[in-house]
Design a protein around this motif. Structure first.
Motif, PDB file in Angstrom:
ATOM      1  N   LYS A   1       0.835  -1.202   0.000  1.00 13.60           N
ATOM      2  CA  LYS A   1       0.000   0.000   0.000  1.00 13.60           C
ATOM      3  C   LYS A   1       0.867   1.248   0.000  1.00 13.60           C
ATOM      4  O   LYS A   1       1.797   1.379   0.778  1.00 13.60           O
ATOM      5  N   GLY A   2       0.542   2.133  -0.925  1.00 16.61           N
ATOM      6  CA  GLY A   2       1.174   3.438  -0.977  1.00 16.61           C
ATOM      7  C   GLY A   2       0.320   4.461  -0.260  1.00 16.61           C
ATOM      8  O   GLY A   2      -0.728   4.129   0.306  1.00 16.61           O
ATOM      9  N   GLY A   3       0.735   5.688  -0.287  1.00 18.02           N
ATOM     10  CA  GLY A   3      -0.032   6.762   0.327  1.00 18.02           C
ATOM     11  C   GLY A   3      -1.300   7.066  -0.459  1.00 18.02           C
ATOM     12  O   GLY A   3      -1.455   6.634  -1.604  1.00 18.02           O
ATOM     13  N   ASP A   4      -2.195   7.794   0.157  1.00 18.19           N
ATOM     14  CA  ASP A   4      -3.412   8.204  -0.535  1.00 18.19           C
ATOM     15  C   ASP A   4      -3.046   9.124  -1.705  1.00 18.19           C
ATOM     16  O   ASP A   4      -2.096   9.901  -1.617  1.00 18.19           O
ATOM     17  N   ILE A   5      -3.812   9.027  -2.801  1.00 18.55           N
ATOM     18  CA  ILE A   5      -3.588   9.853  -3.981  1.00 18.55           C
ATOM     19  C   ILE A   5      -4.876  10.620  -4.276  1.00 18.55           C
ATOM     20  O   ILE A   5      -5.943  10.013  -4.369  1.00 18.55           O
ATOM     21  N   ALA A   6      -4.752  11.928  -4.427  1.00 23.12           N
ATOM     22  CA  ALA A   6      -5.913  12.740  -4.796  1.00 23.12           C
ATOM     23  C   ALA A   6      -6.200  12.544  -6.284  1.00 23.12           C
ATOM     24  O   ALA A   6      -5.285  12.562  -7.110  1.00 23.12           O
ATOM     25  N   SER A   7      -7.462  12.324  -6.629  1.00 16.56           N
ATOM     26  CA  SER A   7      -7.827  12.145  -8.037  1.00 16.56           C
ATOM     27  C   SER A   7      -7.492  13.416  -8.819  1.00 16.56           C
ATOM     28  O   SER A   7      -7.638  14.531  -8.329  1.00 16.56           O
ATOM     29  N   THR A   8      -7.014  13.206 -10.036  1.00 18.14           N
ATOM     30  CA  THR A   8      -6.640  14.295 -10.935  1.00 18.14           C
ATOM     31  C   THR A   8      -6.613  13.729 -12.346  1.00 18.14           C
ATOM     32  O   THR A   8      -6.597  12.504 -12.517  1.00 18.14           O
ATOM     33  N   GLY A   9      -6.604  14.588 -13.351  1.00 17.30           N
ATOM     34  CA  GLY A   9      -6.625  14.126 -14.737  1.00 17.30           C
ATOM     35  C   GLY A   9      -5.557  13.087 -15.038  1.00 17.30           C
ATOM     36  O   GLY A   9      -5.831  12.037 -15.606  1.00 17.30           O
ATOM     37  N   ASP A  10      -4.302  13.375 -14.654  1.00 17.59           N
ATOM     38  CA  ASP A  10      -3.208  12.422 -14.791  1.00 17.59           C
ATOM     39  C   ASP A  10      -2.838  11.952 -13.393  1.00 17.59           C
ATOM     40  O   ASP A  10      -2.259  12.709 -12.604  1.00 17.59           O
ATOM     41  N   LEU A  11      -3.201  10.699 -13.074  1.00 15.21           N
ATOM     42  CA  LEU A  11      -3.031  10.166 -11.722  1.00 15.21           C
ATOM     43  C   LEU A  11      -1.592   9.709 -11.510  1.00 15.21           C
ATOM     44  O   LEU A  11      -1.133   8.759 -12.148  1.00 15.21           O
ATOM     45  N   PRO A  12      -0.853  10.369 -10.603  1.00 15.72           N
ATOM     46  CA  PRO A  12       0.528   9.966 -10.333  1.00 15.72           C
ATOM     47  C   PRO A  12       0.563   8.780  -9.361  1.00 15.72           C
ATOM     48  O   PRO A  12      -0.316   8.629  -8.521  1.00 15.72           O
ATOM     49  N   LEU A  13       1.587   7.941  -9.506  1.00 14.42           N
ATOM     50  CA  LEU A  13       1.756   6.788  -8.627  1.00 14.42           C
ATOM     51  C   LEU A  13       3.135   6.840  -7.979  1.00 14.42           C
ATOM     52  O   LEU A  13       4.083   7.341  -8.571  1.00 14.42           O
ATOM     53  N   GLN A  14       3.235   6.278  -6.781  1.00 14.95           N
ATOM     54  CA  GLN A  14       4.538   6.128  -6.148  1.00 14.95           C
ATOM     55  C   GLN A  14       5.186   4.876  -6.727  1.00 14.95           C
ATOM     56  O   GLN A  14       4.499   3.971  -7.186  1.00 14.95           O
TER      57      GLN A  14
ATOM     58  N   THR B   1     -12.916  13.793  -6.087  1.00 14.57           N
ATOM     59  CA  THR B   1     -13.932  13.513  -7.100  1.00 14.57           C
ATOM     60  C   THR B   1     -13.538  13.987  -8.491  1.00 14.57           C
ATOM     61  O   THR B   1     -14.364  13.968  -9.405  1.00 14.57           O
ATOM     62  N   ALA B   2     -12.284  14.392  -8.684  1.00 10.98           N
ATOM     63  CA  ALA B   2     -11.849  14.864 -10.001  1.00 10.98           C
ATOM     64  C   ALA B   2     -11.822  13.701 -10.998  1.00 10.98           C
ATOM     65  O   ALA B   2     -11.588  12.544 -10.636  1.00 10.98           O
ATOM     66  N   GLN B   3     -12.065  14.018 -12.251  1.00  7.08           N
ATOM     67  CA  GLN B   3     -12.023  13.023 -13.333  1.00  7.08           C
ATOM     68  C   GLN B   3     -10.591  12.523 -13.513  1.00  7.08           C
ATOM     69  O   GLN B   3      -9.640  13.298 -13.486  1.00  7.08           O
ATOM     70  N   ILE B   4     -10.445  11.207 -13.738  1.00  7.25           N
ATOM     71  CA  ILE B   4      -9.139  10.595 -13.990  1.00  7.25           C
ATOM     72  C   ILE B   4      -9.096  10.170 -15.454  1.00  7.25           C
ATOM     73  O   ILE B   4      -9.878   9.320 -15.883  1.00  7.25           O
ATOM     74  N   ASP B   5      -8.191  10.796 -16.218  1.00  9.77           N
ATOM     75  CA  ASP B   5      -8.065  10.517 -17.644  1.00  9.77           C
ATOM     76  C   ASP B   5      -7.026   9.442 -17.940  1.00  9.77           C
ATOM     77  O   ASP B   5      -7.196   8.633 -18.840  1.00  9.77           O
ATOM     78  N   ARG B   6      -5.923   9.491 -17.204  1.00 10.10           N
ATOM     79  CA  ARG B   6      -4.794   8.588 -17.445  1.00 10.10           C
ATOM     80  C   ARG B   6      -4.133   8.251 -16.118  1.00 10.10           C
ATOM     81  O   ARG B   6      -4.298   8.960 -15.130  1.00 10.10           O
ATOM     82  N   ILE B   7      -3.337   7.165 -16.119  1.00  6.76           N
ATOM     83  CA  ILE B   7      -2.596   6.740 -14.930  1.00  6.76           C
ATOM     84  C   ILE B   7      -1.122   6.628 -15.301  1.00  6.76           C
ATOM     85  O   ILE B   7      -0.784   6.140 -16.376  1.00  6.76           O
ATOM     86  N   GLN B   8      -0.268   7.041 -14.385  1.00  5.03           N
ATOM     87  CA  GLN B   8       1.172   7.038 -14.635  1.00  5.03           C
ATOM     88  C   GLN B   8       1.671   5.673 -15.105  1.00  5.03           C
ATOM     89  O   GLN B   8       1.292   4.637 -14.555  1.00  5.03           O
ATOM     90  N   ILE B   9       2.532   5.684 -16.130  1.00  6.70           N
ATOM     91  CA  ILE B   9       3.172   4.455 -16.618  1.00  6.70           C
ATOM     92  C   ILE B   9       4.691   4.518 -16.478  1.00  6.70           C
ATOM     93  O   ILE B   9       5.356   3.495 -16.551  1.00  6.70           O
ATOM     94  N   THR B  10       5.229   5.726 -16.249  1.00  5.72           N
ATOM     95  CA  THR B  10       6.672   5.885 -16.101  1.00  5.72           C
ATOM     96  C   THR B  10       7.172   4.989 -14.971  1.00  5.72           C
ATOM     97  O   THR B  10       6.610   4.983 -13.882  1.00  5.72           O
ATOM     98  N   SER B  11       8.236   4.235 -15.223  1.00  7.74           N
ATOM     99  CA  SER B  11       8.887   3.339 -14.256  1.00  7.74           C
ATOM    100  C   SER B  11       8.040   2.124 -13.878  1.00  7.74           C
ATOM    101  O   SER B  11       8.334   1.439 -12.910  1.00  7.74           O
ATOM    102  N   TRP B  12       6.980   1.852 -14.625  1.00  6.35           N
ATOM    103  CA  TRP B  12       6.182   0.653 -14.422  1.00  6.35           C
ATOM    104  C   TRP B  12       6.429  -0.288 -15.595  1.00  6.35           C
ATOM    105  O   TRP B  12       6.448   0.141 -16.749  1.00  6.35           O
ATOM    106  N   ASP B  13       6.610  -1.574 -15.308  1.00  7.75           N
ATOM    107  CA  ASP B  13       6.843  -2.574 -16.346  1.00  7.75           C
ATOM    108  C   ASP B  13       5.526  -3.186 -16.803  1.00  7.75           C
ATOM    109  O   ASP B  13       4.544  -3.205 -16.051  1.00  7.75           O
ATOM    110  N   ASP B  14       5.526  -3.702 -18.016  1.00  5.41           N
ATOM    111  CA  ASP B  14       4.360  -4.447 -18.480  1.00  5.41           C
ATOM    112  C   ASP B  14       4.087  -5.609 -17.544  1.00  5.41           C
ATOM    113  O   ASP B  14       5.009  -6.194 -16.975  1.00  5.41           O
ATOM    114  N   ALA B  15       2.828  -5.933 -17.375  1.00  2.64           N
ATOM    115  CA  ALA B  15       2.322  -7.034 -16.544  1.00  2.64           C
ATOM    116  C   ALA B  15       2.341  -6.709 -15.052  1.00  2.64           C
ATOM    117  O   ALA B  15       2.003  -7.558 -14.242  1.00  2.64           O
TER     118      ALA B  15
END
Length: 124
Positions: free
Chosen positions: A27-40, A51-65
């Motif tokens: 479990k990571g920290g809480d994330i506030a919803s935003t258009g581009d959702l950042p991840l730890q 309650t903000a709309q989420i358009d995309r989720i971070q992919i930088t530094s994440w591997d496939d699968a």
């Protein structure tokens, strides 16, 4: 089904109703919803607030699968297949339509290229 194995939490997820596979998660920290959702980078389970709309989720530094689990604290709209950017992947949702979460909803995704593919959804 949740459990702990030598200090690592696991979650068994039904995938397409055909099999169940256990994945370790942190479990990571809480994330506030935003258009581009950042991840730890050190976790793959997050509570999403706001309650903000989420358009995309971070992919930088994440591997496939890699697996991502989001627990929603309130109503936020997830946009289906909004164009990916360099650092943020599109969200492919079940039914190919946008989804408005409710407090307590849990969605699981797997990263595939520039897309987070929905694996399963638990509605509150």
């Amino acid at each position: 089904r949740y459990g702990t194995v030598t200090g690592v939490q696991t979650c068994a997820l039904p995938i397409s109703g055909k099999l169940t596979k256990s994945f370790p998660f942190k479990k990571g920290g809480d994330i506030a919803s935003t258009g581009d959702l950042p991840l730890q980078l050190n976790a793959n389970f997050y509570h999403v607030t706001g309650t903000a709309q989420i358009d995309r989720i971070q992919i930088t530094s994440w591997d496939d699968a890699e697996l991502l689990i989001l627990y929603f604290e309130s109503a936020a709209t997830l946009k289906h297949k909004k164009s990916a950017s360099q650092d943020y992947g599109s969200i492919s949702l079940d039914g190919s339509v946008d989804y408005v979460t409710s407090s307590g909803d849990v969605l699981a995704f797997i990263k595939d290229g520039n897309t987070w593919e929905e694996l399963t959804r638990k509605q509150a």
